[in-house]
Write a protein that holds these residues in place. Structure first.
Motif: not given
Length: 255
Positions: A139, A143, A157-158, A161, A200
């Motif tokens: 993440t 990002r 990935y966000t 998370a 995140q």
């Protein structure tokens, strides 16, 4: 720059004259101010073990030096050398989870002695090692560090998370600490990764139980000391040199 300001192999450190006397059996910590590094810094502070931290500047490529690879063959921080190992001889260890287990065993602290309690802690330690660390690391990468913004990767990935935060929030709705009634190495392993919650894409309002736990852990004096270890030496890892060392050609050279 003094002789202890950059990484050296244990033998070189001893030759430099800056190594603490053997009688103190100070643990040598080769590390950097990252979540995985902070796990070990916090553990040492919580256990009250004497230690000396040697910076491994991962943006400058210190992790590829032969002296460091001798104790951390995966070229990742942290690694430790304990002059007073289990058999009275020096032992070196890499992988933060293994180090936490070693220090818990050495001190008899922060890991339950009973079988059930031990495995309840270990499952959450593995949850961090196999899920929280790798997924939140990805993440951060997509990002913050990736040279191009890839919407698919950022969303993937966000969302992962957020899912992991939800798992922890539900656990802490019914448990004071992540693995039960007592503070443990599982809490120590997870906490540093959540300090970058903004990176995140996390809104703490969505995770009230986890936020309460986070604030309690952050207020512990040993935790506050631990996250300051090497913190003043850390630099942003967004320049071309750092990218090369962490994500580019240097990372993938055969060694």
């Amino acid at each position: 720059m003094g002789p202890c300001d950059r990484i050296e192999c244990p033998q070189a450190v001893r030759r430099s004259g800056c190594h603490p006397p053997r009688a103190l059996t100070m643990i040598e910590v080769y590390s950097w101010a990252t979540p995985n590094g902070h796990k070990v810094h916090i553990m040492l502070e919580e256990c009250g073990l004497p230690y000396r931290a040697f910076p491994v500047d991962i943006g400058a490529g210190d992790q590829f030096e032969p002296a460091f690879l001798a104790i951390s063959p995966n070229n990742k921080i942290p690694a430790i050398v304990d002059p007073d190992g289990p058999d009275g001889k020096p032992i070196s260890l890499f992988e933060s989870g293994a180090i936490l287990l070693y220090l818990a065993g050495k001190t008899g602290q922060l890991l339950p002695a009973d079988v059930r309690g031990k495995y309840e802690v270990l499952q959450w330690l593995m949850f961090q090692m196999g899920g929280v660390g790798p997924m939140l690391g990805q993440t951060h990468h997509f990002r913050v560090y990736a040279p191009e913004k890839i919407d698919y990767a950022i969303d993937r990935y966000t969302n992962e998370a957020k899912r992991l935060y939800g798992v922890m929030n539900r656990q802490l709705a019914k448990s004071k600490y992540i693995a039960g009634a007592d503070y443990s190495i599982a809490d120590i392993a997870i906490f540093p990764w959540l300090r970058s919650w903004k990176n995140q894409g996390i809104d703490w309002n969505d995770y009230p139980h986890l936020k309460g736990w986070f604030d309690e852990i952050a207020a512990r004096p040993a935790v506050q000391r631990g996250v300051e270890v090497l913190a003043q030496q850390r630099k942003p890892l967004v320049d071309e040199q750092s990218r090369k060392m962490l994500f580019g050609t240097e990372q993938y050279k055969p060694r």
